[in-house]
Every structure is written in structure tokens, then in C-alpha cells.
Write a protein that holds these residues in place. Structure first.
Motif, mmCIF file in Angstrom:
data_model
loop_
_atom_site.group_PDB
_atom_site.id
_atom_site.type_symbol
_atom_site.label_atom_id
_atom_site.label_comp_id
_atom_site.label_asym_id
_atom_site.label_seq_id
_atom_site.Cartn_x
_atom_site.Cartn_y
_atom_site.Cartn_z
ATOM 1 N N SER A 1 11.463 8.843 9.366
ATOM 2 C CA SER A 1 11.842 9.622 10.543
ATOM 3 C C SER A 1 11.045 10.924 10.527
ATOM 4 O O SER A 1 10.488 11.318 9.497
ATOM 5 C CB SER A 1 13.344 9.916 10.536
ATOM 6 N N ILE A 2 11.001 11.566 11.683
ATOM 7 C CA ILE A 2 10.342 12.863 11.816
ATOM 8 C C ILE A 2 11.283 13.803 12.552
ATOM 9 O O ILE A 2 11.945 13.394 13.515
ATOM 10 C CB ILE A 2 9.007 12.750 12.586
ATOM 11 N N PHE A 3 11.341 15.044 12.104
ATOM 12 C CA PHE A 3 12.048 16.051 12.895
ATOM 13 C C PHE A 3 11.254 17.344 12.899
ATOM 14 O O PHE A 3 10.492 17.630 11.965
ATOM 15 C CB PHE A 3 13.481 16.270 12.394
ATOM 16 N N SER A 4 11.396 18.092 13.964
ATOM 17 C CA SER A 4 10.605 19.304 14.148
ATOM 18 C C SER A 4 11.275 20.489 13.465
ATOM 19 O O SER A 4 12.499 20.612 13.437
ATOM 20 C CB SER A 4 10.413 19.590 15.634
ATOM 21 N N VAL A 5 10.429 21.361 12.919
ATOM 22 C CA VAL A 5 10.926 22.522 12.177
ATOM 23 C C VAL A 5 10.097 23.750 12.514
ATOM 24 O O VAL A 5 8.973 23.653 13.003
ATOM 25 C CB VAL A 5 10.886 22.288 10.650
ATOM 26 N N THR A 6 10.692 24.916 12.215
ATOM 27 C CA THR A 6 10.006 26.191 12.324
ATOM 28 C C THR A 6 10.032 26.860 10.961
ATOM 29 O O THR A 6 11.083 26.909 10.309
ATOM 30 C CB THR A 6 10.695 27.100 13.362
ATOM 31 N N ARG A 7 8.888 27.352 10.529
ATOM 32 C CA ARG A 7 8.779 28.005 9.223
ATOM 33 C C ARG A 7 9.512 29.349 9.240
ATOM 34 O O ARG A 7 9.448 30.107 10.215
ATOM 35 C CB ARG A 7 7.311 28.217 8.872
ATOM 36 N N LEU A 8 10.195 29.639 8.154
ATOM 37 C CA LEU A 8 10.888 30.915 8.001
ATOM 38 C C LEU A 8 10.529 31.509 6.649
ATOM 39 O O LEU A 8 10.795 30.917 5.602
ATOM 40 C CB LEU A 8 12.405 30.723 8.096
#
Length: 224
Positions: free
Chosen positions: A130-137
Motif C-alpha cells: 500500500s501507499i499513503f501520502s505523508v508530510t515531513r516534519l
């Protein structure tokens, strides 16, 4: 051939931002932005909107005749219903090998990002399910008990040198119907995180988010 379906669930009512799914952003209903993006992705065979909104149903038929609109049944219309249950109902009515689920509240999602994610998912011999979108923190985080989460206060590293954490930004999830049916989740035990830039990942959840999105849309020259 693999059949890829994009699913966009939309409720008519929204508790924190009334009518947000069809509220005007840059002169057009909010949901138009993501549907336009999905319609331009060559890897997507069908865009499906699941909704309980008469307005969205009629407006979509006028502006996006190739999009399939599924009426959400009464027992799935409460805001507390789990999204996975809504998706299972949708996939019982639509044939799909690969599913990309996104939201109308991600107006700056790029066609190129979605296309790249689907190409990655369809790579032969992939080792993720699966793939899910993320934002770097990369920031100094503290818990509710004022305990440092990801840093040592006695070693004042620059934030850019901190080990990155990643926020699940809900811009999109890519999975198979089999995964959802067998495990009851969009993210499997072997997922891949697709990183996105913060501006592209803006998600409208509260009124302040809508104001931010409007300001960004004006600055980027987003037009109907």
C-alpha cells in the motif's frame, strides 16, 4: 489489464466547516479541484464520488459527466461512521484492481504526484502492499506531559538535523480491494510513504484551513 479506480467520499454536511465540499474556492466548488486533478491522471480509469449530497450529485452530472456518482446509503451517512466501512460499500459496487482514495479537501494535490504514486504502486515486484501520502516534519516535539518526544534538550541540534518524522496527511491512499476486505484497513503491514511538499498537502479540516487555502489559491493564481 489493471483497473484503477479513484474514490472520493463526500458528505453534504460538515461539522467544522459547513458545506466545505461545495463551498467556493478560487471561484469553483471545492470538490472540483480534486476531481479535475484525478480526471487528468492517465493511470486512473474511473473516478467515483460517494455522497449523500443532492447538490454534489446534480452538479457533478453537469460538470463531470464521466465521473460515477454513488448515493451513500442512510446507514453510512453519520459522521462517526468509519471511512473503511464507506469504502467497502463503494467497492462492492465498482470493479477495481487498484484503489486510490483521496478527499475533496485536498485542492492543491497535483496530477503529477498522483500519477507518480500509481506508477510506483504498479511497479513489478514491489515489496510494499500500500501507499499513503505523508508530510515531513522536522521540529522539536513535546508530549502533553512536557516530555521531549524526538530530541534531547541538552543537545540543541538544529531542527534540520533532527531525525525526520512523517505526518499522515490524508491526501491519498493507494491499496487493493483485497487488502481492505481482508484486513479492514487502507494501510497494510508493508506500506510505502509518499512524501509531499507542505503546500501541496494542505488539507481543509477547520475554518482556518479554508482561509489558508484561499490565500494560497490567490497567491498561486489558481483560477476556475
Amino acid at each position: 489489464m489493471t483497473r484503477t479506480v479513484a474514490v472520493v467520499p463526500m458528505r453534504h454536511n460538515s461539522e467544522r466547516v459547513p458545506g466545505k465540499n461545495y463551498r467556493l474556492l478560487a471561484g469553483i466548488p471545492l470538490y472540483h479541484h480534486v476531481v479535475r486533478t484525478l480526471n487528468a491522471v492517465p493511470e486512473i480509469d474511473l473516478v467515483v464520488i460517494d455522497t449523500d449530497s443532492d447538490f454534489i450529485t446534480s452538479d457533478c452530472a453537469e460538470h463531470f459527466p464521466t465521473v460515477k456518482v454513488l448515493p451513500r446509503p442512510e446507514h453510512l451517512r453519520d459522521g462517526a461512521i468509519a471511512m473503511n466501512d464507506v469504502l467497502l460499500n463503494t467497492l462492492d459496487q465498482v470493479e477495481a484492481d487498484v484503489v486510490l482514495q483521496t478527499h475533496s479537501t485536498n485542492p492543491f494535490l497535483k496530477t503529477s504526484t498522483v500519477s507518480a504514486a500509481l506508477q510506483r504502486f504498479n511497479e513489478p515486484g514491489r515489496d510494499f502492499d500500500s501507499i499513503f501520502s505523508v508530510t515531513r516534519l522536522q521540529a522539536r516535539l513535546w508530549d502533553s506531559k512536557t516530555q521531549p518526544v524526538n530530541h534531547d534538550p541538552s543537545v540543541l541540534l538544529r531542527t534540520q538535523d533532527l531525525p525526520p518524522l512523517f505526518i499522515e496527511n490524508s491526501c491519498f491512499f493507494i491499496f487493493t480491494p483485497q487488502l481492505l476486505r481482508e484486513r479492514g484497513t487502507r494501510i497494510g503491514p508493508r506500506p510505502f510513504m509518499m512524501e509531499m511538499a507542505p503546500l501541496e498537502a494542505i488539507d481543509i479540516d477547520v475554518e482556518e484551513d479554508f482561509l489558508l487555502a484561499a490565500a494560497v489559491a490567490e497567491g498561486k493564481g489558481v483560477a476556475p
